[in-house]
Scaffold this motif. Structure first.
Motif, mmCIF file in Angstrom:
data_model
loop_
_atom_site.group_PDB
_atom_site.id
_atom_site.type_symbol
_atom_site.label_atom_id
_atom_site.label_comp_id
_atom_site.label_asym_id
_atom_site.label_seq_id
_atom_site.Cartn_x
_atom_site.Cartn_y
_atom_site.Cartn_z
ATOM 1 N N GLU A 115 0.665 -1.243 -0.500
ATOM 2 C CA GLU A 115 0.042 0.101 0.249
ATOM 3 C C GLU A 115 0.832 1.437 0.027
ATOM 4 O O GLU A 115 0.164 2.393 -0.812
ATOM 5 N N GLU A 116 1.761 1.349 0.424
ATOM 6 C CA GLU A 116 2.748 2.383 0.772
ATOM 7 C C GLU A 116 3.444 2.459 -0.580
ATOM 8 O O GLU A 116 3.663 3.870 -1.130
ATOM 9 N N ALA A 118 2.652 1.776 -3.613
ATOM 10 C CA ALA A 118 1.044 2.409 -3.985
ATOM 11 C C ALA A 118 0.556 3.569 -4.369
ATOM 12 O O ALA A 118 0.371 4.310 -4.913
ATOM 13 N N GLY A 119 0.869 3.814 -2.940
ATOM 14 C CA GLY A 119 1.337 5.410 -2.797
ATOM 15 C C GLY A 119 1.610 5.974 -3.770
ATOM 16 O O GLY A 119 1.101 7.553 -3.744
ATOM 17 N N ARG A 120 2.861 6.284 -3.062
ATOM 18 C CA ARG A 120 3.972 6.713 -3.844
ATOM 19 C C ARG A 120 3.897 6.524 -4.859
ATOM 20 O O ARG A 120 4.503 7.758 -5.695
ATOM 21 N N VAL A 122 0.832 6.714 -7.171
ATOM 22 C CA VAL A 122 0.193 7.459 -7.839
ATOM 23 C C VAL A 122 0.775 9.066 -7.283
ATOM 24 O O VAL A 122 0.478 9.810 -7.819
ATOM 25 N N ASP A 123 0.827 8.772 -6.259
ATOM 26 C CA ASP A 123 1.015 10.738 -5.932
ATOM 27 C C ASP A 123 2.391 11.028 -7.091
ATOM 28 O O ASP A 123 2.038 12.117 -7.293
ATOM 29 N N ALA A 365 -4.348 -2.549 -3.038
ATOM 30 C CA ALA A 365 -3.469 -1.508 -2.347
ATOM 31 C C ALA A 365 -3.994 -0.436 -4.348
ATOM 32 O O ALA A 365 -3.224 0.976 -3.738
ATOM 33 N N SER A 366 -3.710 -0.143 -5.315
ATOM 34 C CA SER A 366 -3.579 0.270 -6.917
ATOM 35 C C SER A 366 -4.722 0.417 -7.155
ATOM 36 O O SER A 366 -4.436 2.394 -6.993
ATOM 37 N N ALA A 369 -5.027 3.208 -4.286
ATOM 38 C CA ALA A 369 -4.690 4.510 -4.066
ATOM 39 C C ALA A 369 -5.183 4.974 -4.850
ATOM 40 O O ALA A 369 -4.941 6.987 -5.380
ATOM 41 N N GLY A 372 -8.144 6.602 -4.016
ATOM 42 C CA GLY A 372 -8.051 7.590 -2.920
ATOM 43 C C GLY A 372 -7.071 9.103 -2.771
ATOM 44 O O GLY A 372 -7.565 9.821 -1.512
ATOM 45 N N ARG A 373 -6.644 9.183 -3.386
ATOM 46 C CA ARG A 373 -5.318 10.011 -3.733
ATOM 47 C C ARG A 373 -5.395 10.946 -4.505
ATOM 48 O O ARG A 373 -4.774 12.118 -4.946
#
Length: 403
Positions: A115-116, A118-120, A122-123, A365-366, A369, A372-373
């Motif tokens: 998840e971490e 995926a977040g990076r 997407v950001d 996760a992907s 993200a 959610g982002r």
């Protein structure tokens, strides 16, 4: 028993590659199992018959080396020793050696790290797009995340990870029909380079073992050589690296495209994040990343009113099965809340995908993200579909992401 009509399906037709589902429906209306003269095998178009093909123990994965042997040495090596091409007891032995790495509990422990990551990713996409510029979500996230996850699990150094996707892409093109000599040569080159790389990495792990799956397999190989040959070790790693990301990449692309083309369903998912697990299953059903899986009859077998003779091949058409109205209510409707969803995208029986729990974690996760982002996702241009039938996916998916 009646003779089934010939299958009215050209798998190399660009129109069929672009959208095979109308052709599947037309064929399914004729007969559940049909002979395809050009491919020299039977095709199962329904959910019930495809499921039977995958589960019937009289239908096996019987590998035959591609000929001439001297031209396909490495390609044959990585299939001859692959769990996917084996039947029990060899299949059982190899599957037991690697199953603990993909057990649900172990995979769940990876979830925060995935998840971490995926977040990076997407950001980074959001920053590059800024709500106005289209960016390719495939290269920017869909391809990178599953490659990084399976490489991390196996212990492939970060600097070497860009090598993996091109090797995999070249090798899986050998599963298509109507392939060219150039495609075959590229697949053999990729297999040869992949084998050489894994042999060198195996030797390195033997000198300096770590906590990764490759180190574990090396330890098994060295402490109990009868349970795992060196070729099986190398082949297992290649299979996990190929299968461990290829389908996930294509579910990501196909699923996101379906969401973008069904904005009402995307909004529904934004409003209720609890639908994400069922949405992931719907992505896999609605536009399956693997369309065809072959088996070979080890004795005469009756399937769907026809007899598959010993030595003949029969293929489950997974995309056709996943759109069968006998198994799915309104199968052409894309429904992220579909609760009754017995899709067979991960296969069935002894060859059910060992990496299914990991794939679900990666996809949740992907997409979690992505939704959610961002406040908005929209197509930023025409998607480019890969020109192959068996492995169904996109080559490019331009998307505009708004923070």
């Amino acid at each position: 028993m009646t003779q089934a009509p010939p299958a009215p399906l050209d798998l190399t037709d660009p129109a069929v590659v672009a959208d095979p589902y109308p052709s599947f429906a037309a064929a399914r209306a004729q007969a559940p199992v049909q002979w395809h003269e050009g491919m020299n095998l039977w095709l199962a178009f329904t959910h019930a018959e495809s499921n039977a093909v995958l589960r019937d123990r009289r239908l096996g994965r019987i590998w035959k080396d591609k000929a001439p042997a001297e031209r396909f040495g490495s390609f044959n090596l990585i299939h001859r020793n692959a769990i996917l091409e084996m039947e029990p007891p060899e299949h059982t032995r190899l599957r037991q050696l690697i199953s603990s790495a993909f057990a649900r509990g172990h995979v769940e422990r990876l979830r925060p790290w995935v998840e971490e990551l995926a977040g990076r990713l997407v950001d980074d996409l959001v920053e590059r797009s800024g709500g106005s510029e289209p960016v390719d979500v495939l290269s920017g996230m869909a391809e990178q995340l599953p490659v990084d996850v399976i490489a991390e699990l196996l212990g492939v150094p970060e600097a070497d990870r860009p090598l993996l996707r091109p090797w995999s892409n070249a090798i899986v093109k050998m599963y298509e029909y109507g392939r060219t000599t150039a495609v075959e040569d590229a697949a053999e080159r990729a297999a040869d380079e992949f084998v050489a790389y894994l042999r060198a990495l195996t030797a390195e792990r033997r000198r300096t073992p770590g906590e990764d799956l490759l180190s574990h397999l090396v330890a098994v190989r060295d402490s109990d050589g009868g349970r795992l040959t060196e070729d099986e070790l190398v082949t297992t790693c290649i299979l996990l690296l190929n299968a461990g990301h290829e389908a996930t990449v294509n579910v990501s692309g196909n699923g996101l495209l379906a969401l973008l083309r069904h904005p009402g369903q995307m909004q529904r998912l934004r409003q209720d994040a609890g639908l994400l697990p069922t949405a992931i299953e719907e992505f896999m059903r609605f536009d399956s990343p693997l369309q065809l899986f072959e088996r070979t009859a080890t004795t005469d077998v009756e399937i769907g009113g026809v007899t598959v003779r010993e030595g003949q091949k029969i293929a489950a058409l997974l995309g056709a099965a996943n759109h069968d109205p006998a198994a799915f209510d309104a199968p052409e409707t894309f429904d992220v809340g579909r609760a009754d969803n017995p899709h067979i995208t991960f296969g069935a029986g002894v060859h059910f995908c060992i990496g299914a729990p990991l794939a679900r974690v990666e996809l949740q996760a992907s997409f979690g993200a992505l939704l959610g982002r961002t406040s908005r996702l929209e197509l930023g241009g025409e998607p480019v579909r890969r020109p192959e039938f068996v492995i169904r996916g996109l080559a490019e998916l331009p998307v505009v992401l708004t923070p």
